[in-house]
Scaffold this motif. Sequence first.
Motif, PDB file in Angstrom:
ATOM      1  N   ILE B  88       0.846  -1.194   0.000  1.00  0.00           N
ATOM      2  CA  ILE B  88       0.000   0.000   0.000  1.00  0.00           C
ATOM      3  C   ILE B  88       0.882   1.244   0.000  1.00  0.00           C
ATOM      4  O   ILE B  88       2.004   1.228   0.506  1.00  0.00           O
ATOM      5  N   ARG B  89       0.349   2.293  -0.600  1.00  0.00           N
ATOM      6  CA  ARG B  89       1.076   3.569  -0.625  1.00  0.00           C
ATOM      7  C   ARG B  89       0.587   4.418   0.547  1.00  0.00           C
ATOM      8  O   ARG B  89      -0.480   5.030   0.481  1.00  0.00           O
ATOM      9  N   LEU B  90       1.391   4.457   1.588  1.00  0.00           N
ATOM     10  CA  LEU B  90       0.987   5.183   2.796  1.00  0.00           C
ATOM     11  C   LEU B  90       0.805   6.674   2.506  1.00  0.00           C
ATOM     12  O   LEU B  90      -0.072   7.326   3.069  1.00  0.00           O
ATOM     13  N   ARG B  91       1.639   7.183   1.618  1.00  0.00           N
ATOM     14  CA  ARG B  91       1.548   8.610   1.255  1.00  0.00           C
ATOM     15  C   ARG B  91       0.144   8.956   0.746  1.00  0.00           C
ATOM     16  O   ARG B  91      -0.418   9.990   1.100  1.00  0.00           O
ATOM     17  N   VAL B  92      -0.426   8.068  -0.044  1.00  0.00           N
ATOM     18  CA  VAL B  92      -1.768   8.311  -0.590  1.00  0.00           C
ATOM     19  C   VAL B  92      -2.812   8.187   0.524  1.00  0.00           C
ATOM     20  O   VAL B  92      -3.721   9.003   0.632  1.00  0.00           O
ATOM     21  N   LEU B  93      -2.648   7.177   1.368  1.00  0.00           N
ATOM     22  CA  LEU B  93      -3.619   6.976   2.451  1.00  0.00           C
ATOM     23  C   LEU B  93      -3.647   8.164   3.411  1.00  0.00           C
ATOM     24  O   LEU B  93      -4.704   8.527   3.918  1.00  0.00           O
ATOM     25  N   LEU B  94      -2.491   8.750   3.641  1.00  0.00           N
ATOM     26  CA  LEU B  94      -2.414   9.869   4.580  1.00  0.00           C
ATOM     27  C   LEU B  94      -2.672  11.210   3.904  1.00  0.00           C
ATOM     28  O   LEU B  94      -2.595  12.252   4.540  1.00  0.00           O
ATOM     29  N   ARG B  95      -2.949  11.148   2.608  1.00  0.00           N
ATOM     30  CA  ARG B  95      -3.253  12.351   1.812  1.00  0.00           C
ATOM     31  C   ARG B  95      -2.101  13.349   1.841  1.00  0.00           C
ATOM     32  O   ARG B  95      -2.299  14.561   1.972  1.00  0.00           O
ATOM     33  N   LEU B  96      -0.889  12.836   1.724  1.00  0.00           N
ATOM     34  CA  LEU B  96       0.280  13.706   1.651  1.00  0.00           C
ATOM     35  C   LEU B  96       0.559  14.017   0.189  1.00  0.00           C
ATOM     36  O   LEU B  96       0.186  13.250  -0.699  1.00  0.00           O
ATOM     37  N   ALA B  97       1.256  15.116  -0.048  1.00  0.00           N
ATOM     38  CA  ALA B  97       1.547  15.532  -1.421  1.00  0.00           C
ATOM     39  C   ALA B  97       2.426  14.498  -2.104  1.00  0.00           C
ATOM     40  O   ALA B  97       3.308  13.900  -1.486  1.00  0.00           O
ATOM     41  N   GLU B  98       2.162  14.280  -3.390  1.00  0.00           N
ATOM     42  CA  GLU B  98       2.981  13.354  -4.176  1.00  0.00           C
ATOM     43  C   GLU B  98       4.346  13.982  -4.431  1.00  0.00           C
ATOM     44  O   GLU B  98       4.473  15.193  -4.524  1.00  0.00           O
ATOM     45  N   ASP B  99       5.369  13.145  -4.545  1.00  0.00           N
ATOM     46  CA  ASP B  99       6.706  13.681  -4.805  1.00  0.00           C
ATOM     47  C   ASP B  99       7.238  13.260  -6.170  1.00  0.00           C
ATOM     48  O   ASP B  99       8.422  13.362  -6.447  1.00  0.00           O
ATOM     49  N   GLY B 100       6.355  12.757  -7.021  1.00  0.00           N
ATOM     50  CA  GLY B 100       6.779  12.398  -8.373  1.00  0.00           C
ATOM     51  C   GLY B 100       7.396  11.027  -8.505  1.00  0.00           C
ATOM     52  O   GLY B 100       8.165  10.774  -9.411  1.00  0.00           O
ATOM     53  N   GLY B 101       7.089  10.140  -7.597  1.00  0.00           N
ATOM     54  CA  GLY B 101       7.572   8.762  -7.728  1.00  0.00           C
ATOM     55  C   GLY B 101       8.424   8.363  -6.548  1.00  0.00           C
ATOM     56  O   GLY B 101       8.876   9.191  -5.768  1.00  0.00           O
ATOM     57  N   ALA B 102       8.642   7.038  -6.450  1.00  0.00           N
ATOM     58  CA  ALA B 102       9.392   6.509  -5.319  1.00  0.00           C
ATOM     59  C   ALA B 102      10.847   6.969  -5.377  1.00  0.00           C
ATOM     60  O   ALA B 102      11.477   6.925  -6.428  1.00  0.00           O
ATOM     61  N   ALA B 103      11.359   7.438  -4.260  1.00  0.00           N
ATOM     62  CA  ALA B 103      12.749   7.866  -4.202  1.00  0.00           C
ATOM     63  C   ALA B 103      13.669   6.657  -4.249  1.00  0.00           C
ATOM     64  O   ALA B 103      13.247   5.534  -3.977  1.00  0.00           O
ATOM     65  N   SER B 104      14.945   6.910  -4.544  1.00  0.00           N
ATOM     66  CA  SER B 104      15.879   5.796  -4.696  1.00  0.00           C
ATOM     67  C   SER B 104      16.063   5.046  -3.375  1.00  0.00           C
ATOM     68  O   SER B 104      16.340   3.868  -3.374  1.00  0.00           O
ATOM     69  N   GLY B 105      15.935   5.753  -2.274  1.00  0.00           N
ATOM     70  CA  GLY B 105      16.124   5.090  -0.985  1.00  0.00           C
ATOM     71  C   GLY B 105      14.844   4.554  -0.394  1.00  0.00           C
ATOM     72  O   GLY B 105      14.812   4.214   0.783  1.00  0.00           O
ATOM     73  N   SER B 106      13.812   4.470  -1.200  1.00  0.00           N
ATOM     74  CA  SER B 106      12.522   4.053  -0.642  1.00  0.00           C
ATOM     75  C   SER B 106      12.579   2.585  -0.211  1.00  0.00           C
ATOM     76  O   SER B 106      13.348   1.796  -0.763  1.00  0.00           O
ATOM     77  N   ARG B 107      11.745   2.276   0.742  1.00  0.00           N
ATOM     78  CA  ARG B 107      11.710   0.933   1.307  1.00  0.00           C
ATOM     79  C   ARG B 107      10.265   0.465   1.415  1.00  0.00           C
ATOM     80  O   ARG B 107       9.341   1.259   1.368  1.00  0.00           O
ATOM     81  N   ILE B 108      10.121  -0.834   1.605  1.00  0.00           N
ATOM     82  CA  ILE B 108       8.807  -1.399   1.895  1.00  0.00           C
ATOM     83  C   ILE B 108       8.868  -2.001   3.297  1.00  0.00           C
ATOM     84  O   ILE B 108       9.701  -2.876   3.561  1.00  0.00           O
ATOM     85  N   LEU B 109       8.026  -1.498   4.176  1.00  0.00           N
ATOM     86  CA  LEU B 109       7.923  -2.089   5.506  1.00  0.00           C
ATOM     87  C   LEU B 109       6.910  -3.223   5.424  1.00  0.00           C
ATOM     88  O   LEU B 109       5.815  -3.027   4.894  1.00  0.00           O
ATOM     89  N   LEU B 110       7.278  -4.382   5.924  1.00  0.00           N
ATOM     90  CA  LEU B 110       6.321  -5.483   5.955  1.00  0.00           C
ATOM     91  C   LEU B 110       5.617  -5.438   7.306  1.00  0.00           C
ATOM     92  O   LEU B 110       6.201  -5.793   8.335  1.00  0.00           O
ATOM     93  N   GLY B 111       4.389  -4.922   7.287  1.00  0.00           N
ATOM     94  CA  GLY B 111       3.662  -4.715   8.532  1.00  0.00           C
ATOM     95  C   GLY B 111       2.650  -5.808   8.798  1.00  0.00           C
ATOM     96  O   GLY B 111       2.156  -6.452   7.862  1.00  0.00           O
ATOM     97  N   GLN B 112       2.346  -6.007  10.071  1.00  0.00           N
ATOM     98  CA  GLN B 112       1.361  -7.021  10.455  1.00  0.00           C
ATOM     99  C   GLN B 112       0.474  -6.468  11.552  1.00  0.00           C
ATOM    100  O   GLN B 112       0.975  -5.919  12.531  1.00  0.00           O
ATOM    101  N   GLY B 113      -0.830  -6.599  11.370  1.00  0.00           N
ATOM    102  CA  GLY B 113      -1.761  -6.119  12.386  1.00  0.00           C
ATOM    103  C   GLY B 113      -3.177  -6.480  12.014  1.00  0.00           C
ATOM    104  O   GLY B 113      -3.495  -6.627  10.833  1.00  0.00           O
ATOM    105  N   ALA B 114      -4.025  -6.631  13.029  1.00  0.00           N
ATOM    106  CA  ALA B 114      -5.436  -6.957  12.828  1.00  0.00           C
ATOM    107  C   ALA B 114      -5.596  -8.213  11.971  1.00  0.00           C
ATOM    108  O   ALA B 114      -6.524  -8.304  11.161  1.00  0.00           O
ATOM    109  N   GLY B 115      -4.681  -9.154  12.134  1.00  0.00           N
ATOM    110  CA  GLY B 115      -4.772 -10.407  11.394  1.00  0.00           C
ATOM    111  C   GLY B 115      -4.423 -10.303   9.932  1.00  0.00           C
ATOM    112  O   GLY B 115      -4.706 -11.224   9.158  1.00  0.00           O
ATOM    113  N   MET B 116      -3.812  -9.189   9.550  1.00  0.00           N
ATOM    114  CA  MET B 116      -3.435  -8.992   8.145  1.00  0.00           C
ATOM    115  C   MET B 116      -1.962  -8.647   8.053  1.00  0.00           C
ATOM    116  O   MET B 116      -1.359  -8.183   9.021  1.00  0.00           O
TER     117      MET B 116
END
Lengths: 113, 179
Positions: B88-116
């Motif tokens: 999921i794109r957290l930036r979109v969910l939080l309604r933050l301004a787009e920055d024109g694409g994923a930065a080179s240092g971007s990461r994916i956090l593997l989160g777990q909660g509510a059985g998902m």
Amino acid sequence: MVRFGAGGHTFAVEARHVRAMLTTAPEQARQAEDLLGLMPHPGPRRWLVMETGGIARCVEVAEPVRLQVIDAQDIHLPPPLLAARLTLPALVAIAFDHGAPVLVVDPLVLLAE
Amino acid sequence: MTDDITPDSGILGLDQVLAVKRGAAGPVVDVDEPSVKLVVFVLGTDWFAFHGERIKEVLSDCPVYFLPGCPTSLEGVINVRGDIESVIRLRVLLRLAEDGGAASGSRILLGQGAGMRSGIRVDRVEDVMDVPQSAIQPPPHTINEHLRPLVLGIVPFQKHMVTVLDLERIFLDYRTGGL
């Protein structure tokens, strides 16, 4: 599984639902892209005769069409958040074949009137 | 040792050294105070954190496969050692301004909660740290209305105010269409 193309993506249905493949357009057929809500891509087409609920229906798909065995361990349920928000109809599983996703759809849902 | 140790040489006596050390030691930390682990990350210019227990892994260079029918808040799926997870794109969910694409240092956090479980795209992972529970302050009243239900608190870190997010709530709200 019978693999086929639609809208530039790779889809599959369980082979037991596919009775035949036609190389010429039948009188009546529905486009897979139309059923899946996708834009058609140019390229060679084929027609799969799918049987659902005792009724045979033709679905126009894009090449390549292949009969393929996919290991059960490579077939996954859609993750819950994806399943909740994806608008693609009839998706029942995601398979990975040589690192590329294959979207497994249920023809019963896909062809439901 | 041949160093000059006359009083005018500028060398400090032991008492002076210890006095300086005592002054620089800062407040005493109560090691018995309950602490929480936070995974601190950045989205644009905003700093956020999830509780460490909710983050199973930080993934880099993980190919994301786009699927047709994904809303903009869904980047696609990843294959994590044979398990398929959404991203999921957290930036979109939080309604933050787009920055024109994923930065080179971007990461994916593997989160777990509510059985998902799901991947969460962030711009940069800043740190994983333990903070005393008391350091987490309640969210300010000035926080955006749409963020309020998702925020557990704020904590100062490296001259930034880090917003601690409720991963379970994010997953639940996203699944039910509330986000």
